[in-house]
Design a protein around this motif. Sequence first.
Motif, PDB file in Angstrom:
ATOM      1  N   SER A 168      61.291  98.664  12.434  1.00 17.63           N
ATOM      2  CA  SER A 168      60.029  99.287  12.842  1.00 17.63           C
ATOM      3  C   SER A 168      60.160 100.751  13.233  1.00 17.63           C
ATOM      4  N   THR A 169      61.393 101.283  13.263  1.00 17.97           N
ATOM      5  CA  THR A 169      61.575 102.687  13.626  1.00 17.97           C
ATOM      6  C   THR A 169      62.378 103.426  12.556  1.00 17.97           C
ATOM      7  N   ILE A 170      62.131 104.726  12.449  1.00 19.35           N
ATOM      8  CA  ILE A 170      62.798 105.582  11.470  1.00 19.35           C
ATOM      9  C   ILE A 170      64.243 105.830  11.901  1.00 19.35           C
ATOM     10  N   ILE A 171      65.175 105.742  10.941  1.00 17.02           N
ATOM     11  CA  ILE A 171      66.595 105.801  11.276  1.00 17.02           C
ATOM     12  C   ILE A 171      67.148 107.220  11.369  1.00 17.02           C
ATOM     13  N   ALA A 172      66.492 108.193  10.727  1.00 19.50           N
ATOM     14  CA  ALA A 172      67.025 109.562  10.710  1.00 19.50           C
ATOM     15  C   ALA A 172      65.887 110.570  10.730  1.00 19.50           C
ATOM     16  N   THR A 173      66.159 111.729  11.280  1.00 22.30           N
ATOM     17  CA  THR A 173      65.194 112.822  11.272  1.00 22.30           C
ATOM     18  C   THR A 173      65.204 113.487   9.894  1.00 22.30           C
ATOM     19  N   ILE A 174      64.019 113.734   9.347  1.00 26.03           N
ATOM     20  CA  ILE A 174      63.889 114.361   8.034  1.00 26.03           C
ATOM     21  C   ILE A 174      63.234 115.726   8.219  1.00 26.03           C
ATOM     22  N   VAL A 175      63.928 116.770   7.749  1.00 25.30           N
ATOM     23  CA  VAL A 175      63.468 118.145   7.932  1.00 25.30           C
ATOM     24  C   VAL A 175      63.354 118.823   6.566  1.00 25.30           C
ATOM     25  N   ALA A 176      62.272 119.554   6.360  1.00 27.36           N
ATOM     26  CA  ALA A 176      62.088 120.273   5.096  1.00 27.36           C
ATOM     27  C   ALA A 176      63.133 121.375   4.967  1.00 27.36           C
ATOM     28  N   LYS A 177      63.859 121.369   3.851  1.00 27.65           N
ATOM     29  CA  LYS A 177      64.827 122.432   3.571  1.00 27.65           C
ATOM     30  C   LYS A 177      64.148 123.568   2.810  1.00 27.65           C
ATOM     31  N   THR A 178      63.227 123.196   1.919  1.00 30.50           N
ATOM     32  CA  THR A 178      62.395 124.152   1.193  1.00 30.50           C
ATOM     33  C   THR A 178      60.939 123.790   1.472  1.00 30.50           C
ATOM     34  N   LYS A 179      60.016 124.492   0.858  1.00 30.72           N
ATOM     35  CA  LYS A 179      58.623 124.056   0.920  1.00 30.72           C
ATOM     36  C   LYS A 179      58.527 122.714   0.206  1.00 30.72           C
ATOM     37  N   VAL A 180      57.885 121.747   0.850  1.00 32.26           N
ATOM     38  CA  VAL A 180      57.874 120.378   0.335  1.00 32.26           C
ATOM     39  C   VAL A 180      56.443 119.858   0.243  1.00 32.26           C
ATOM     40  N   SER A 181      56.141 119.224  -0.884  1.00 34.66           N
ATOM     41  CA  SER A 181      54.872 118.523  -1.056  1.00 34.66           C
ATOM     42  C   SER A 181      55.150 117.029  -1.046  1.00 34.66           C
ATOM     43  N   ILE A 182      54.386 116.302  -0.235  1.00 32.14           N
ATOM     44  CA  ILE A 182      54.645 114.875  -0.026  1.00 32.14           C
ATOM     45  C   ILE A 182      53.351 114.080  -0.123  1.00 32.14           C
ATOM     46  N   LEU A 183      53.435 112.895  -0.736  1.00 35.10           N
ATOM     47  CA  LEU A 183      52.340 111.931  -0.717  1.00 35.10           C
ATOM     48  C   LEU A 183      52.677 110.839   0.292  1.00 35.10           C
ATOM     49  N   CYS A 184      51.783 110.614   1.244  1.00 36.43           N
ATOM     50  CA  CYS A 184      51.992 109.601   2.281  1.00 36.43           C
ATOM     51  C   CYS A 184      51.140 108.373   1.974  1.00 36.43           C
ATOM     52  N   ILE A 185      51.748 107.198   2.100  1.00 31.73           N
ATOM     53  CA  ILE A 185      51.033 105.938   1.899  1.00 31.73           C
ATOM     54  C   ILE A 185      51.274 105.056   3.123  1.00 31.73           C
ATOM     55  N   PRO A 186      50.241 104.425   3.676  1.00 31.84           N
ATOM     56  CA  PRO A 186      50.466 103.517   4.802  1.00 31.84           C
ATOM     57  C   PRO A 186      51.509 102.456   4.447  1.00 31.84           C
ATOM     58  N   ALA A 187      52.492 102.290   5.309  1.00 28.90           N
ATOM     59  CA  ALA A 187      53.612 101.392   5.025  1.00 28.90           C
ATOM     60  C   ALA A 187      53.157  99.949   4.834  1.00 28.90           C
ATOM     61  N   ASP A 188      52.185  99.512   5.626  1.00 22.15           N
ATOM     62  CA  ASP A 188      51.757  98.116   5.523  1.00 22.15           C
ATOM     63  C   ASP A 188      51.110  97.819   4.174  1.00 22.15           C
ATOM     64  N   GLU A 189      50.328  98.774   3.654  1.00 20.60           N
ATOM     65  CA  GLU A 189      49.671  98.564   2.365  1.00 20.60           C
ATOM     66  C   GLU A 189      50.693  98.505   1.231  1.00 20.60           C
ATOM     67  N   LEU A 190      51.691  99.388   1.284  1.00 19.08           N
ATOM     68  CA  LEU A 190      52.725  99.378   0.251  1.00 19.08           C
ATOM     69  C   LEU A 190      53.520  98.079   0.290  1.00 19.08           C
ATOM     70  N   TYR A 191      53.834  97.604   1.481  1.00 23.52           N
ATOM     71  CA  TYR A 191      54.648  96.391   1.616  1.00 23.52           C
ATOM     72  C   TYR A 191      53.924  95.177   1.037  1.00 23.52           C
ATOM     73  N   VAL A 192      52.670  95.004   1.388  1.00 20.53           N
ATOM     74  CA  VAL A 192      51.905  93.858   0.884  1.00 20.53           C
ATOM     75  C   VAL A 192      51.803  93.910  -0.634  1.00 20.53           C
ATOM     76  N   PHE A 193      51.535  95.103  -1.174  1.00 18.03           N
ATOM     77  CA  PHE A 193      51.410  95.249  -2.626  1.00 18.03           C
ATOM     78  C   PHE A 193      52.732  94.904  -3.313  1.00 18.03           C
ATOM     79  N   ALA A 194      53.841  95.470  -2.813  1.00 14.97           N
ATOM     80  CA  ALA A 194      55.141  95.269  -3.456  1.00 14.97           C
ATOM     81  C   ALA A 194      55.593  93.816  -3.390  1.00 14.97           C
ATOM     82  N   MET A 195      55.322  93.141  -2.293  1.00 19.95           N
ATOM     83  CA  MET A 195      55.757  91.751  -2.157  1.00 19.95           C
ATOM     84  C   MET A 195      55.008  90.822  -3.103  1.00 19.95           C
ATOM     85  N   ASN A 196      53.921  91.325  -3.670  1.00 15.38           N
ATOM     86  CA  ASN A 196      53.160  90.545  -4.647  1.00 15.38           C
ATOM     87  C   ASN A 196      53.287  91.105  -6.059  1.00 15.38           C
TER      88      ASN A 196
END
Length: 234
Positions: free
Chosen positions: A94-122
């Motif tokens: 339930s917790t993040i294991i490491a700190t993630i820091v942008a080294k360059t300019k970064v573009s990211i797509l965020c998806i709610p973890a619960d929605e991804l988990y339910v979808f993938a398990m099916n």
Amino acid sequence: MNQKMEAIWSQFDVSYGVALDLLPQALLVHTARKIYLPEEVIVSEGDSLQYVYYIESGVVDGMKRFESGKDYHYFKLDRFNGAIGLLELFSRQSTIIATIVAKTKVSILCIPADELYVFAMNDLPLLRKISYHIANDLYRDSGLNGKLFYLNGVERVCYYLADYFKKNSYPQMCVEVKQNYQTIANHIGVSQRTVGRAICDLRAQGLCTIRGKHVRITREQYEQIRSSQIPQKE
């Protein structure tokens, strides 16, 4: 190579191109795009797992903080392997294991973890690809950490310099290491003082030169480092 295992593996398609291929098209409407500038923290060690972050472009550093307060940069992620939070999500942590820091300019797509988990398990084909992605990353990381574990400070610096030359030498015959001593120390898990002492030793042995505040390595010096007993990356 074990031909029986090769035959079994070939029955199940786990191929994908970039990390975004592990994000189902059906869930794109639930994503949010975020932009991070260099040195901005994307997620911190110990944060609650809420999202999975897929890197569209740019490079990030993963780091751990020791009790002494020092940071150790121990992996990099980009659009090919950057799916931050997948490990935690599918290991049910339930917790993040490491700190993630942008080294360059970064573009990211965020998806709610619960929605991804339910979808993938099916979705068995997607689940297979995600499990391969996670296992492959852990395998590579374990190999590198295992090599560094048995090396002393000077050997770790040699390892870093040889790998840096290999990645940056083409087409020139001499490479100047752009990173400062503290950055090198963070990447190989030693102190800045250890890096400084190691580079002084290497210079005394003729295995590198110093120009201003930067280390320079020629191809001949690189070959001398490689000919030592220090293990090299595959």
